[in-house]
Design a protein around this motif. Structure first.
Motif, PDB file in Angstrom:
ATOM      1  N   ASN A  47      -5.637   2.394   3.519  1.00  0.00           N
ATOM      2  CA  ASN A  47      -4.311   1.781   3.522  1.00  0.00           C
ATOM      3  C   ASN A  47      -3.350   2.511   2.573  1.00  0.00           C
ATOM      4  OD1 ASN A  47      -2.335  -0.028   4.305  1.00  0.00           O
ATOM      5  ND2 ASN A  47      -2.861  -1.510   2.714  1.00  0.00           N
ATOM      6  N   VAL A  48      -3.183   3.789   2.795  1.00  0.00           N
ATOM      7  CA  VAL A  48      -2.157   4.531   2.064  1.00  0.00           C
ATOM      8  C   VAL A  48      -0.811   4.106   2.620  1.00  0.00           C
ATOM      9  CG1 VAL A  48      -1.176   6.831   1.698  1.00  0.00           C
ATOM     10  CG2 VAL A  48      -3.649   6.468   1.517  1.00  0.00           C
ATOM     11  N   ASN A  49       0.070   3.649   1.757  1.00  0.00           N
ATOM     12  CA  ASN A  49       1.318   3.047   2.218  1.00  0.00           C
ATOM     13  C   ASN A  49       2.352   4.082   2.638  1.00  0.00           C
ATOM     14  OD1 ASN A  49       0.365   1.181  -0.386  1.00  0.00           O
ATOM     15  ND2 ASN A  49       0.736   0.085   1.517  1.00  0.00           N
ATOM     16  N   PHE A  60      -6.043   7.838   5.404  1.00  0.00           N
ATOM     17  CA  PHE A  60      -4.838   7.021   5.178  1.00  0.00           C
ATOM     18  C   PHE A  60      -4.977   5.646   5.836  1.00  0.00           C
ATOM     19  CE2 PHE A  60      -3.366  10.508   3.155  1.00  0.00           C
ATOM     20  CZ  PHE A  60      -2.585  11.443   3.820  1.00  0.00           C
ATOM     21  N   THR A  89       1.013   3.466   7.725  1.00  0.00           N
ATOM     22  CA  THR A  89       1.486   4.479   6.788  1.00  0.00           C
ATOM     23  C   THR A  89       2.841   5.008   7.233  1.00  0.00           C
ATOM     24  OG1 THR A  89      -0.806   5.153   6.419  1.00  0.00           O
ATOM     25  CG2 THR A  89       0.917   6.639   5.613  1.00  0.00           C
ATOM     26  N   HIS A 109       5.398   8.020   6.916  1.00  0.00           N
ATOM     27  CA  HIS A 109       5.416   9.448   6.571  1.00  0.00           C
ATOM     28  C   HIS A 109       6.872   9.885   6.417  1.00  0.00           C
ATOM     29  CE1 HIS A 109       1.129  10.493   7.434  1.00  0.00           C
ATOM     30  NE2 HIS A 109       1.211   9.355   8.089  1.00  0.00           N
TER      31      HIS A 109
END
Lengths: 148, 271
Positions: free
Chosen positions: B229-231, B225, B249, B251
């Motif tokens: 760069n998982v948003n 992540f 990130t 969550h």
């Protein structure tokens, strides 16, 4: 220890665990309980490289640590065999709802030299009533208690 | 002698519970599952090869996704409210992040009947742990197909990618993890935003008896992540809303949509 210290699985994320652990043992049964905190943290490299300005860590506090085991012989016996349910390994603490099954055996060559072998079964989803095999670990070695 | 009888009785009760199913909880699956996550993944990928991955085109600068989790059908009042609200808001699609049913075939039929009342709304369902109780995966697969896939929302000058992952068994499994890693490596840079949907919450926001993925797997996911760069990561399972941040990130744990939850809610994701 050196192998684990200088072989990070990731240069972006690290995990810190700390806790306290106490035990009640008799000849056959051992019950060890404790509390621990698990902290996931970004490395300084990650913070710089990915321009992260905040939220460097996340903590899970007051997790339950436990080890419930049964052994066939007393500790001082020349050999032993035990089975345990636990969420604690040497350098791994799993969440309290992710128990691991461990079978352990040892043989004492002398008062200060002992061979041991252990096998671990890890499953995921058991407490979600949707169990899945996760992993298997086997470990063996010699323990030499210097100065004993 | 009496102690021995009591021990035998206790063990018998445990064994009976473990191999049978009571009304709400499939206790058998605490010891033996009906299928593995790898099996569901392979079937999902086979289905994806037949149907392809969906790209939703929009001419708008903004769009909405309505996201829910843990409807646990059964009863369908909140589910219908959710779907109607999505239609009224002209949402681009709805995403259903697991525990949609109890796993029983009857409840799958009720769920399918109710969402079919909204035929023009695009729907992206994922399994949760409850959905695979009582051999429920076969029902999910028959009705909805894949539970591991991605879809894209494409505008005139943007493109966002959404991954739907199966953590119904508390783990992605090695094959799904390898697939997901490969997708991020090859595709992430092509998209503006990247969002991951999966049922099992990753962070343990509170002390409850249900579980999250193993720590070793979580560390691998957190690494991915950050690296890609998982948003946003949107999950359910916990039944209580939570928003946490780790690096770049966000969550989000969704509140449960099920009817008897006083805090029932869904998420309106606006981009």
């Amino acid at each position: 220890m050196h192998f684990f210290m200088y072989n990070d699985f990731s240069n972006l994320v690290v995990e810190y665990d700390w806790g306290v652990f106490v035990g009640l043992n008799n000849e056959k049964f051992k019950l060890n309980l404790g509390l621990f905190s698990k902290i996931f943290s970004l490395t300084s490299y990650a913070i710089t490289e990915y321009e992260i300005s905040d939220n460097y860590c996340f903590a899970e506090n007051f997790g339950l640590l436990y080890c419930i085991s049964y052994q066939i012989k007393p500790d001082e016996n020349i050999y032993n065999l035990s089975i345990a349910i636990t969420n604690k390994d040497y350098f791994l603490l799993t969440r309290s709802t992710n128990p691991m099954l461990k079978i352990y055996t040892n043989y004492r060559f002398s008062e200060d030299l002992m061979w041991f072998a252990e096998a671990w079964l890890k499953t995921s989803g058991s407490f979600n009533l949707s169990i899945n095999y996760f992993g298997f670990l086997a470990r063996t070695g010699l323990i030499w208690q210097i100065g004993k | 002698m009496a102690n021995r009888k009591i021990k035998i009785l206790i063990i018998s009760i445990i064994l009976i519970c473990s191999i049978s199913s009571c009304n709400k909880a499939d206790l058998r699956s605490m010891f033996i599952s009906y299928e593995s996550v790898n099996t569901r993944f392979e079937q999902s990928l086979n289905k994806n090869m037949q149907t392809g991955y969906q790209t939703i085109e929009t001419t708008n600068d903004e769009y909405q996704l309505f996201v829910m989790s843990d409807s646990h059908v059964g009863s369908t009042k909140n589910l219908n409210t959710f779907m109607q609200n999505a239609v009224n808001a002209d949402a681009t699609a709805v995403v259903m992040v697991g525990d949609l049913t109890t796993g029983k075939e009857d409840d799958y039929d009720v769920f399918a009947e109710n969402i079919e009342k909204y035929p023009t709304m695009l729907k992206f369902p994922i399994v949760g742990n409850h959905d695979i109780f009582f051999n429920g995966w076969n029902c999910f697969y028959k009705l909805f197909g894949s539970t591991v896939y991605y879809f894209v929302v494409k505008g005139t000058d943007f493109s966002d990618i959404y991954f739907c992952l199966d953590t119904g068994s508390g783990t992605l499994g090695d094959k799904q993890l390898e697939w997901f890693t490969n997708q991020l490596e090859t595709k992430r840079q092509l998209y503006r935003h990247c969002v991951v949907f999966t049922h099992n919450n990753l962070f343990r926001a509170r002390h409850i008896p249900t579980t999250e993925p193993m720590t070793e797997e979580l560390l691998v996911l957190l690494d991915l992540f950050v690296k890609y760069n998982v948003n946003i990561v949107i999950t359910g399972h916990d039944h209580k809303k939570d928003v946490s941040f780790f690096g770049n990130t966000t969550h989000i744990i969704l509140s449960a949509l099920l009817d008897k939850n006083v805090d029932a809610a869904y998420l309106n994701l606006l981009y």
